[in-house]
Design an enzyme around this catalytic site. Structure first.
Site, PDB file in Angstrom:
ATOM      1  CG  ASP A   9       0.165  -1.021  -2.217  1.00  0.00           C
ATOM      2  OD1 ASP A   9       0.890  -0.463  -3.064  1.00  0.00           O
ATOM      3  OD2 ASP A   9       0.170  -0.698  -1.010  1.00  0.00           O
ATOM      4  CB  SER A  21      -1.718   1.322   2.118  1.00  0.00           C
ATOM      5  OG  SER A  21      -0.653   0.525   1.640  1.00  0.00           O
ATOM      6  CG  HIS A  22      -2.590  -3.126   2.087  1.00  0.00           C
ATOM      7  ND1 HIS A  22      -1.909  -2.195   2.839  1.00  0.00           N
ATOM      8  CD2 HIS A  22      -3.002  -4.066   2.957  1.00  0.00           C
ATOM      9  CE1 HIS A  22      -1.900  -2.579   4.109  1.00  0.00           C
ATOM     10  NE2 HIS A  22      -2.562  -3.711   4.205  1.00  0.00           N
ATOM     11  NE  ARG A  41      -3.556   3.033   6.010  1.00  0.00           N
ATOM     12  CZ  ARG A  41      -2.686   2.099   5.645  1.00  0.00           C
ATOM     13  NH1 ARG A  41      -3.013   0.818   5.818  1.00  0.00           N
ATOM     14  NH2 ARG A  41      -1.530   2.416   5.116  1.00  0.00           N
ATOM     15  CE  LYS A  81       4.845  -0.376   2.689  1.00  0.00           C
ATOM     16  NZ  LYS A  81       4.990   0.247   4.013  1.00  0.00           N
ATOM     17  CB  SER A  86       3.696  -6.414   4.884  1.00  0.00           C
ATOM     18  OG  SER A  86       4.548  -5.324   5.198  1.00  0.00           O
ATOM     19  CD  GLU A 116       7.513  -2.675   6.157  1.00  0.00           C
ATOM     20  OE1 GLU A 116       7.569  -1.905   7.123  1.00  0.00           O
ATOM     21  OE2 GLU A 116       6.566  -2.687   5.344  1.00  0.00           O
ATOM     22  CB  THR A 165       6.051  -3.537  11.495  1.00  0.00           C
ATOM     23  OG1 THR A 165       6.401  -4.931  11.463  1.00  0.00           O
ATOM     24  CG2 THR A 165       5.198  -3.207  10.294  1.00  0.00           C
ATOM     25  CG  ASP A 193       0.114   3.459  -1.136  1.00  0.00           C
ATOM     26  OD1 ASP A 193       0.059   2.216  -1.217  1.00  0.00           O
ATOM     27  OD2 ASP A 193       0.720   4.048  -0.220  1.00  0.00           O
ATOM     28  CG  ASP A 204       3.323   1.668  -0.139  1.00  0.00           C
ATOM     29  OD1 ASP A 204       2.443   0.892  -0.552  1.00  0.00           O
ATOM     30  OD2 ASP A 204       3.338   2.114   1.024  1.00  0.00           O
ATOM     31  NE  ARG A 205       1.576  -2.498   2.100  1.00  0.00           N
ATOM     32  CZ  ARG A 205       1.350  -3.083   3.268  1.00  0.00           C
ATOM     33  NH1 ARG A 205       1.262  -4.387   3.348  1.00  0.00           N
ATOM     34  NH2 ARG A 205       1.191  -2.364   4.361  1.00  0.00           N
TER      35      ARG A 205
END
Length: 631
Positions: A348, A172-173, A25, A448, A437, A435, A416, A350, A352-353
């Protein structure tokens, strides 16, 4: 049929292309500020001009300049600079076994953030040049991270082909846009993130790369329509299949959950619902699942149109960044006249959260995974035969531990990183994991899964309310959580994030904490000087994990202070940012007295919070008097 050729391009390595826990990233382009100003020599009357170059996130320092008379903006590219993405992609191809490249089928898609559409074309052309047989691309280059995992594991091409891996284009986020973050990671044939053995090879390759291969004359693919494009190259045929982004994932969800039961809940006039995709890729799945399949009202959806810059927001589903949802659910600072919905959730970038909310009630991610595990067998058809085991990341609260102990389930505490859960799942040792997060999932895929978590909660609510939809008062999210606390006890829990701090200061802080662990008596003396009402530390260490599947050992996974009363302080440096460092502080206290489980979390934790900040000398090392985000 279009025939393409392969071009060999010379290149040189870029520093810092080391994949973190979730890939590489970096900024797409980073803005820099140049201040031109005069400095006067004391007593000489003479002046000279100089320049000070400041990165955009240090702009506040400019206020200390007394005489700035010219400001210039410069744009420094990172991901968009020539060869940068190409180097990483070629290094990945070179790190993979030959049969996972030559003649293979790979997926290329992501969350739709800025630079994704350019990156898809580049990777497709490099895949062709490296002998890949097929590339599968989600329409408009959109696939959530969970959907990519599902596609790898479940999708079968018209010719019987199966994917062997995927380039996922996401940060991600993290924010997106021309001056924000872009990311890329590789997932393997099991649908999960590449293991360290592969990511270490990728990084090693990036440090020595001298060439990459690309089919420059391959036409750009129209990713706005579903179709199959066929080409021919030096190694034979090459196809690009642009397919519907939602079909495979929706099919998988319908095999896991009782959609009819959830639909009865969602269409009930007594139940109200709100889902916020934060302008991430989750929006396309929310429309397909919640509206088309389950019959929810379209007004239930917030920010469900994917945007390259996430609408200028931060696509992180927490109480700080999901402001519109938080206000609608009655948890904001301003009071609304409208009655909040019974259930709210956010995703988020993508998808996954997830964040789960009840009416004026926040569910911590640690409680969420514990509650899902406690109710899964009764409420979710996929788990009717029982759970193989459960797992959590080390910083996540011990709420899941108590459920596992009571239900006599196998339990695992891992570092993690979702790849650790994947190992357990591949070995048939874990069914549900999570998790702190905001990541929750199960063994249906190897990532996730934010929408899975929302459907799990809706399934629990539907099961609890199957006899209440005709007139009785609904059992609410808050009722379920408080009932869980009454049975299993409550883990008061909070996380303090200090984002984009100076990396040197962050490392010094962590070294200071390690030094404190050398002597428990001295450590406890320091703790008592801060707060005499806090329990003694019974153990202090750096978390180390030995994988029960492959025997690998992961060291330095977080600094822990474990107290005699079950409380915990955990400090970690996060690997998910693109600039600076992020220090995460996790603070937890267990309470099994049902008369004391209703306290305000921050009030209950205030003694430990004070110890956490002063013990680490947070302000001294970072200059921060307050965290960026409190969860």
């Amino acid at each position: 049929m279009v025939v393409f050729t392969v071009t060999r391009k010379e290149t040189t390595p870029f520093d810092g292309q080391k994949p973190g826990t979730s890939g590489l990233r970096k900024k797409v382009c980073s803005r820099s500020i140049f201040f031109s100003f005069l400095l006067c020599r004391s007593g000489s009357g003479g002046c000279y001009r100089t320049e000070l170059r400041l990165a955009c996130f240090y702009m506040h320092f400019a206020t200390s300049l007394d005489r700035g008379d010219l400001v210039l903006m410069a744009i420094v590219t990172v991901f968009k600079q020539p060869h940068y993405l190409h180097n990483f992609v070629q290094s990945t191809f070179n790190a993979l076994p030959a049969d996972k490249v030559k003649g293979a089928t790979i997926v290329v898609s992501g969350d739709g953030r800025y630079f994704s559409k350019d990156a898809v074309q580049i990777i497709a052309k490099m895949a062709a040049a490296n002998g890949v047989r097929r590339v599968w691309i989600g329409k408009d280059s959109l696939l959530s991270t969970p959907a990519v995992s599902a596609v790898i594991r479940e999708r079968v091409g018209a010719d019987g082909s199966k994917a062997t891996g995927a380039f996922i284009l996401t940060a991600s986020h993290n924010p997106g846009g021309p001056h924000e973050d872009f990311g890329i990671k590789y997932n393997m044939e099991n649908g999960g993130p590449a293991p360290e053995a592969i990511t270490d090879k990728i990084y090693a390759n990036t440090t020595t790369i001298k060439e990459y291969f690309i089919a420059e004359d391959l036409p750009d693919i129209d990713i706005s329509v579903t179709s199959v494009s066929s080409f021919s190259g030096p190694e034979g045929p090459f196809d690009v299949d642009v397919f519907d982004s939602t079909t495979d994932y929706v099919k998988l969800m319908k095999s896991i959950f009782d959609f009819q039961s959830i639909q009865k809940l969602l269409v009930s006039p007594k139940f109200t619902f709100c889902y916020d995709a934060l302008h991430g890729v989750a929006g396309i799945y929310a429309k397909r699942i919640f509206i088309d399949e389950l019959g929810a009202n379209e007004s239930s959806l917030l920010n469900c149109t994917p945007k390259e810059d996430f609408g200028g927001g931060h696509p992180d589903p927490n109480l700080t960044y999901a402001k519109e949802l938080v206000e609608r659910m009655g948890l904001g600072k301003s009071s609304s006249k409208d009655e909040p919905p019974e259930f709210g959730a956010a995703a988020d970038g993508d998808a996954d959260r997830n964040m789960v909310l009840g009416k004026r009630f926040f569910v911590t991610p640690s409680d969420s995974v514990a509650i899902i595990a406690a109710n899964a067998v009764d409420a979710i058809p996929y788990f009717t035969s029982g759970l193989k085991g459960v797992a959590r990341s080390m910083p996540t609260s011990a709420a899941l531990d108590v459920v596992a102990q009571n239900l006599k389930l196998r339990f695992f505490e891992v570092p993690t990183g979702w790849k650790f859960f994947g190992n357990l799942m591949d070995a048939g040792m874990c069914s549900i994991c999570g998790e702190e997060s905001f990541g929750t999932g199960s063994d249906h895929i190897r990532e996730k899964d934010g929408i899975w978590a929302v459907l799990a909660w809706l399934s629990i609510l539907a099961f609890k309310n199957k006899d209440n939809l005709d007139g009785k008062k609904l059992i609410t999210v808050e009722d379920i959580v408080r009932g869980h606390w009454a049975t299993y006890g409550r883990h008061y829990y909070t996380r303090y994030d200090y984002e984009n701090v100076d990396a040197g200061g962050a490392k010094a802080l962590m070294a200071h904490l390690v030094n404190l662990q050398a002597s428990l008596p001295n450590l406890n003396k320091v703790i008592k000087e801060i707060r005499s009402d806090v329990s003694d530390a019974a153990q202090a260490d750096e978390f180390e994990y030995k994988d029960p599947v492959d025997g690998s050992i992961s060291k330095h996974q977080g600094i822990r202070f474990l107290f005699a009363d079950g409380s915990r302080l955990v400090y970690r440096l996060s690997g998910t940012g693109s600039v600076g460092a992020t220090i995460r502080v996790y603070i937890e206290q267990y309470e099994n007295d049902s008369t004391k489980t209703g306290r305000d979390s921050q009030e209950a934790l205030s003694p430990l919070v004070e110890v956490a900040i002063k013990l680490s000398k947070m302000e001294e090392f970072t200059g921060r008097s307050a965290p960026t985000v409190i969860t």
